[in-house]
Design a protein around this motif. Structure first.
Motif, PDB file in Angstrom:
ATOM      1  N   THR A 119      -8.870   2.723  -8.496  1.00 16.70           N
ATOM      2  CA  THR A 119      -8.662   2.556  -9.935  1.00 16.70           C
ATOM      3  C   THR A 119      -7.405   1.743 -10.179  1.00 16.70           C
ATOM      4  OG1 THR A 119      -7.396   4.611 -10.146  1.00 16.70           O
ATOM      5  CG2 THR A 119      -9.783   4.745 -10.494  1.00 16.70           C
ATOM      6  N   TYR A 132       0.769   9.825  -0.466  1.00 19.63           N
ATOM      7  CA  TYR A 132      -0.598   9.324  -0.365  1.00 19.63           C
ATOM      8  C   TYR A 132      -1.439  10.276   0.472  1.00 19.63           C
ATOM      9  CZ  TYR A 132       1.159   5.007  -2.319  1.00 19.63           C
ATOM     10  OH  TYR A 132       1.714   4.092  -3.159  1.00 19.63           O
ATOM     11  N   ASN A 187      -5.610   8.526  -2.491  1.00 19.64           N
ATOM     12  CA  ASN A 187      -5.039   8.791  -3.809  1.00 19.64           C
ATOM     13  C   ASN A 187      -3.532   8.963  -3.709  1.00 19.64           C
ATOM     14  OD1 ASN A 187      -7.605   8.828  -4.862  1.00 19.64           O
ATOM     15  ND2 ASN A 187      -7.729  11.035  -5.040  1.00 19.64           N
ATOM     16  N   GLN A 188      -2.826   8.491  -4.731  1.00 23.99           N
ATOM     17  CA  GLN A 188      -1.397   8.739  -4.820  1.00 23.99           C
ATOM     18  C   GLN A 188      -1.218  10.005  -5.637  1.00 23.99           C
ATOM     19  OE1 GLN A 188       1.004   5.879  -6.975  1.00 23.99           O
ATOM     20  NE2 GLN A 188       2.749   6.307  -5.679  1.00 23.99           N
ATOM     21  N   ILE A 189      -0.421  10.957  -5.115  1.00 27.12           N
ATOM     22  CA  ILE A 189      -0.235  12.226  -5.812  1.00 27.12           C
ATOM     23  C   ILE A 189       1.243  12.506  -6.033  1.00 27.12           C
ATOM     24  CG2 ILE A 189      -2.380  13.176  -4.881  1.00 27.12           C
ATOM     25  CD1 ILE A 189      -0.614  14.932  -3.022  1.00 27.12           C
ATOM     26  N   VAL A 193      -2.596   8.102  -9.087  1.00 21.87           N
ATOM     27  CA  VAL A 193      -3.475   6.934  -9.009  1.00 21.87           C
ATOM     28  C   VAL A 193      -4.627   7.286  -8.071  1.00 21.87           C
ATOM     29  CG1 VAL A 193      -3.703   4.502  -8.351  1.00 21.87           C
ATOM     30  CG2 VAL A 193      -1.562   5.327  -9.356  1.00 21.87           C
ATOM     31  N   GLU A 194      -5.858   7.226  -8.596  1.00 24.36           N
ATOM     32  CA  GLU A 194      -7.021   7.454  -7.755  1.00 24.36           C
ATOM     33  C   GLU A 194      -7.340   6.175  -7.005  1.00 24.36           C
ATOM     34  OE1 GLU A 194     -10.421   9.711  -9.025  1.00 24.36           O
ATOM     35  OE2 GLU A 194      -9.333  10.295 -10.831  1.00 24.36           O
ATOM     36  N   LYS A 195      -7.725   6.322  -5.758  1.00 26.31           N
ATOM     37  CA  LYS A 195      -8.088   5.156  -4.941  1.00 26.31           C
ATOM     38  C   LYS A 195      -9.200   4.395  -5.638  1.00 26.31           C
ATOM     39  CE  LYS A 195      -9.754   3.827  -0.418  1.00 26.31           C
ATOM     40  NZ  LYS A 195     -10.235   4.304   0.889  1.00 26.31           N
ATOM     41  N   HIS A 215      -4.328  22.270  -3.075  1.00 25.38           N
ATOM     42  CA  HIS A 215      -4.959  21.568  -4.202  1.00 25.38           C
ATOM     43  C   HIS A 215      -4.385  21.998  -5.555  1.00 25.38           C
ATOM     44  CE1 HIS A 215      -7.824  19.446  -1.794  1.00 25.38           C
ATOM     45  NE2 HIS A 215      -8.455  20.528  -1.381  1.00 25.38           N
ATOM     46  N   ILE A 265      -2.878  14.122  -9.412  1.00 21.99           N
ATOM     47  CA  ILE A 265      -3.268  12.777  -8.980  1.00 21.99           C
ATOM     48  C   ILE A 265      -2.644  11.768  -9.939  1.00 21.99           C
ATOM     49  CG2 ILE A 265      -5.178  11.159  -8.642  1.00 21.99           C
ATOM     50  CD1 ILE A 265      -6.904  13.569  -7.868  1.00 21.99           C
TER      51      ILE A 265
END
Length: 62
Positions: free
Chosen positions: A60, A17, A3-5, A56-58, A49, A54
């Motif tokens: 998607t 990432y 995921n990109q955060i 971009v979710e991996k 956390h 987030i």
């Protein structure tokens, strides 16, 4: 993982990432230039956390 955060560190908003998910945090790979600006020894950092969003979710498509 993957995921990109977006998170904040030392008045910077940073994109990274997720490379490892842990119980209370994630290990994040950031851009080498950003790591140098933050005076990190490498381009990996840990983010709780509660302290990231987030982008971009991996798997998607935006």
């Amino acid at each position: 993982m993957g995921n990109q955060i977006l998170f904040s560190r030392k008045d910077f908003n940073i994109l990274g990432y997720v490379v490892i998910v842990r119980k209370n945090s994630v290990v994040v790979r950031i851009n080498n230039d950003v790591a140098l600006k933050l005076k990190y020894e490498n381009n990996l950092t840990i983010v709780n956390h509660k302290n990231y969003e987030i982008i971009v979710e991996k798997g998607t498509v935006a």
